[in-house]
Motif scaffolding. Structure first.
Motif, PDB file in Angstrom:
ATOM      1  N   THR A 117       4.711  11.797   0.506  1.00 11.05           N
ATOM      2  CA  THR A 117       6.107  12.336   1.106  1.00 11.05           C
ATOM      3  C   THR A 117       5.792  11.517   2.383  1.00 11.05           C
ATOM      4  O   THR A 117       6.937  10.993   2.976  1.00 11.05           O
ATOM      5  N   PHE A 118       4.779  11.092   3.153  1.00 12.26           N
ATOM      6  CA  PHE A 118       4.462  10.090   4.524  1.00 12.26           C
ATOM      7  C   PHE A 118       4.639   8.954   3.519  1.00 12.26           C
ATOM      8  O   PHE A 118       4.871   8.507   4.722  1.00 12.26           O
ATOM      9  N   ALA A 119       4.153   8.266   3.001  1.00 10.62           N
ATOM     10  CA  ALA A 119       4.398   7.250   2.490  1.00 10.62           C
ATOM     11  C   ALA A 119       5.647   7.108   2.480  1.00 10.62           C
ATOM     12  O   ALA A 119       6.108   5.919   1.958  1.00 10.62           O
ATOM     13  N   THR A 120       6.528   7.256   1.711  1.00 13.14           N
ATOM     14  CA  THR A 120       8.031   7.977   1.330  1.00 13.14           C
ATOM     15  C   THR A 120       8.797   7.910   2.697  1.00 13.14           C
ATOM     16  O   THR A 120      10.044   6.652   2.783  1.00 13.14           O
ATOM     17  N   GLN A 121       8.558   8.161   3.659  1.00 12.07           N
ATOM     18  CA  GLN A 121       9.183   8.476   4.340  1.00 12.07           C
ATOM     19  C   GLN A 121       8.671   7.416   5.676  1.00 12.07           C
ATOM     20  O   GLN A 121       9.571   6.896   6.441  1.00 12.07           O
ATOM     21  N   THR A 122       7.471   6.917   5.321  1.00 11.38           N
ATOM     22  CA  THR A 122       7.411   5.426   6.450  1.00 11.38           C
ATOM     23  C   THR A 122       7.426   4.305   5.923  1.00 11.38           C
ATOM     24  O   THR A 122       7.223   3.277   7.133  1.00 11.38           O
ATOM     25  N   LEU A 123       7.698   4.030   4.816  1.00 14.10           N
ATOM     26  CA  LEU A 123       8.291   2.349   4.283  1.00 14.10           C
ATOM     27  C   LEU A 123       9.153   2.186   4.835  1.00 14.10           C
ATOM     28  O   LEU A 123       8.960   0.856   4.770  1.00 14.10           O
ATOM     29  N   PRO A 124      10.264   2.795   4.454  1.00 16.46           N
ATOM     30  CA  PRO A 124      11.514   2.024   5.972  1.00 16.46           C
ATOM     31  C   PRO A 124      10.834   1.413   6.660  1.00 16.46           C
ATOM     32  O   PRO A 124      11.208   0.185   7.553  1.00 16.46           O
ATOM     33  N   THR A 125      10.592   1.909   7.948  1.00 14.18           N
ATOM     34  CA  THR A 125      10.238   1.914   9.258  1.00 14.18           C
ATOM     35  C   THR A 125       9.102   0.291   8.969  1.00 14.18           C
ATOM     36  O   THR A 125       9.428  -0.762   9.770  1.00 14.18           O
ATOM     37  N   LEU A 126       8.070   0.136   7.976  1.00 17.91           N
ATOM     38  CA  LEU A 126       7.174  -0.924   6.881  1.00 17.91           C
ATOM     39  C   LEU A 126       8.048  -1.749   7.215  1.00 17.91           C
ATOM     40  O   LEU A 126       7.369  -2.870   7.758  1.00 17.91           O
ATOM     41  N   GLN A 127       8.830  -1.482   6.326  1.00 17.08           N
ATOM     42  CA  GLN A 127       9.663  -2.362   5.875  1.00 17.08           C
ATOM     43  C   GLN A 127      10.602  -3.129   6.591  1.00 17.08           C
ATOM     44  O   GLN A 127      10.748  -4.871   6.913  1.00 17.08           O
ATOM     45  N   HIS A 128      10.722  -2.176   7.863  1.00 19.51           N
ATOM     46  CA  HIS A 128      11.993  -3.429   8.687  1.00 19.51           C
ATOM     47  C   HIS A 128      11.140  -3.621   9.611  1.00 19.51           C
ATOM     48  O   HIS A 128      11.196  -4.875   9.880  1.00 19.51           O
TER      49      HIS A 128
ATOM     50  N   LEU B 224       0.934  -1.347  -0.022  1.00 18.80           N
ATOM     51  CA  LEU B 224      -0.130  -0.372  -0.267  1.00 18.80           C
ATOM     52  C   LEU B 224       0.737   1.516   0.130  1.00 18.80           C
ATOM     53  O   LEU B 224       0.592   2.214  -0.379  1.00 18.80           O
ATOM     54  N   PHE B 225       1.765   1.477   0.844  1.00 15.10           N
ATOM     55  CA  PHE B 225       2.521   2.590   0.859  1.00 15.10           C
ATOM     56  C   PHE B 225       3.308   2.998  -0.183  1.00 15.10           C
ATOM     57  O   PHE B 225       3.941   3.816  -0.628  1.00 15.10           O
ATOM     58  N   THR B 226       3.902   1.192  -0.788  1.00 14.53           N
ATOM     59  CA  THR B 226       4.640   1.718  -2.104  1.00 14.53           C
ATOM     60  C   THR B 226       4.286   1.962  -3.274  1.00 14.53           C
ATOM     61  O   THR B 226       4.574   3.185  -4.138  1.00 14.53           O
ATOM     62  N   ALA B 227       2.937   1.518  -3.773  1.00  9.16           N
ATOM     63  CA  ALA B 227       2.001   1.632  -3.878  1.00  9.16           C
ATOM     64  C   ALA B 227       1.882   3.698  -4.638  1.00  9.16           C
ATOM     65  O   ALA B 227       1.639   4.701  -4.850  1.00  9.16           O
ATOM     66  N   GLU B 228       1.644   4.216  -3.022  1.00  8.43           N
ATOM     67  CA  GLU B 228       0.945   5.689  -2.671  1.00  8.43           C
ATOM     68  C   GLU B 228       2.151   6.682  -2.933  1.00  8.43           C
ATOM     69  O   GLU B 228       2.684   7.492  -3.143  1.00  8.43           O
ATOM     70  N   SER B 229       3.356   6.259  -2.392  1.00 11.80           N
ATOM     71  CA  SER B 229       4.754   6.623  -2.717  1.00 11.80           C
ATOM     72  C   SER B 229       5.299   6.577  -4.333  1.00 11.80           C
ATOM     73  O   SER B 229       5.607   7.561  -4.453  1.00 11.80           O
ATOM     74  N   SER B 230       5.172   6.026  -5.150  1.00 20.25           N
ATOM     75  CA  SER B 230       5.455   5.964  -6.776  1.00 20.25           C
ATOM     76  C   SER B 230       3.925   6.664  -7.038  1.00 20.25           C
ATOM     77  O   SER B 230       4.076   7.546  -7.982  1.00 20.25           O
ATOM     78  N   GLY B 231       3.038   6.708  -7.170  1.00 18.39           N
ATOM     79  CA  GLY B 231       1.845   6.769  -7.494  1.00 18.39           C
ATOM     80  C   GLY B 231       0.425   8.086  -6.950  1.00 18.39           C
ATOM     81  O   GLY B 231      -0.193   7.686  -7.922  1.00 18.39           O
ATOM     82  N   GLY B 232       0.595   7.784  -6.251  1.00 15.99           N
ATOM     83  CA  GLY B 232       0.037   9.177  -5.052  1.00 15.99           C
ATOM     84  C   GLY B 232      -0.291  10.265  -5.475  1.00 15.99           C
ATOM     85  O   GLY B 232       0.724  10.903  -6.850  1.00 15.99           O
ATOM     86  N   SER B 233      -1.128  11.240  -5.848  1.00 16.54           N
ATOM     87  CA  SER B 233      -1.284  12.418  -6.490  1.00 16.54           C
ATOM     88  C   SER B 233      -1.024  13.792  -5.222  1.00 16.54           C
ATOM     89  O   SER B 233      -0.389  14.709  -5.688  1.00 16.54           O
ATOM     90  N   ASN B 234      -1.362  13.439  -4.053  1.00 17.16           N
ATOM     91  CA  ASN B 234      -1.226  14.345  -3.151  1.00 17.16           C
ATOM     92  C   ASN B 234       0.296  14.298  -2.222  1.00 17.16           C
ATOM     93  O   ASN B 234       0.632  13.216  -2.136  1.00 17.16           O
ATOM     94  N   GLY B 235       0.524  15.853  -2.478  1.00 20.95           N
ATOM     95  CA  GLY B 235       2.094  15.750  -2.382  1.00 20.95           C
ATOM     96  C   GLY B 235       3.012  14.852  -0.692  1.00 20.95           C
ATOM     97  O   GLY B 235       3.627  14.846  -0.057  1.00 20.95           O
ATOM     98  N   ASP B 236       1.987  15.894   0.185  1.00 26.28           N
ATOM     99  CA  ASP B 236       1.909  15.468   1.034  1.00 26.28           C
ATOM    100  C   ASP B 236       1.911  13.839   1.666  1.00 26.28           C
ATOM    101  O   ASP B 236       2.828  13.271   2.980  1.00 26.28           O
ATOM    102  N   LEU B 237       1.422  12.897   0.723  1.00 29.34           N
ATOM    103  CA  LEU B 237       0.733  11.799   1.565  1.00 29.34           C
ATOM    104  C   LEU B 237       2.060  10.767   0.434  1.00 29.34           C
ATOM    105  O   LEU B 237       2.187  10.079   1.432  1.00 29.34           O
TER     106      LEU B 237
END
Length: 178
Positions: free
Chosen positions: A159-170, A144-157
């Motif tokens: 950024t949030f997805a991109t910044q949160t993704l490493p924690t979720l992967q961990h 879910l976060f990978t898809a938002e990070s690469s395909g979302g249209s809202n910049g804030d979201l």
């Protein structure tokens, strides 16, 4: 009030909230062409709903693990999940409010039976069910976060997805060792 009746009441309340949200969603008109950007951004709105519900589910299940689990490793993992997911939920709530998105408000309806089952387990049985749930949930969250990070249209979201993704992967890597 004993623990069983308190737990039953909480699950009833969670079910009622989820059901009322489903009814609201069914009765709400489709966004018009004059809708706000947040309303018309279905992909971003879906992300906010799914991410907030998933985050709430992780916190609920992990709080159970702090009392129901047998394994110290599970309890330690659960403590990390509560801390990390509560912090992410707070960030998402701030972004959603600033951008006019609606949060889910409770755990995903489809996960409520899993949460109810978890609540009925103790010890090693709980540990296995919780670990299985965390592996699956974090696989879904990473997607879910990978898809938002690469395909979302809202910049804030994005950024949030991109910044949160490493924690979720961990979290996923940790869950795979439980």
């Amino acid at each position: 009030m004993n623990g069983l009746s308190k737990s039953a009441m909480l699950w009833s309340l969670a079910g009622a909230v989820a059901f009322s949200g489903a009814l609201w969603a069914q009765s709400s008109p489709a966004p018009s062409s004059t809708a706000s950007p947040a309303m018309s951004a279905g992909g971003d709105a879906h992300f906010v709903m799914a991410a907030s519900a998933a985050g709430d589910t992780e916190v609920i299940a992990s709080r159970m693990a702090m009392t129901h689990a047998q394994s110290a490793k599970i309890k330690s993992f659960a403590t990390s999940m509560v801390r990390d997911h509560a912090a992410a939920n707070d960030k998402l709530r701030t972004i959603a409010q600033r951008n006019g998105f609606t949060l889910a408000g409770t755990a995903m309806v489809e996960q409520q039976p899993d949460l109810a089952r978890l609540d009925s387990l103790k010890g090693a049985d709980f540990d296995k069910a919780y670990a299985d749930m965390m592996r699956k949930d974090h696989q879904d969250a990473v997607a879910l976060f990978t898809a938002e990070s690469s395909g979302g249209s809202n910049g804030d979201l994005k950024t949030f997805a991109t910044q949160t993704l490493p924690t979720l992967q961990h979290h996923l890597a940790m869950a795979q060792t439980l």
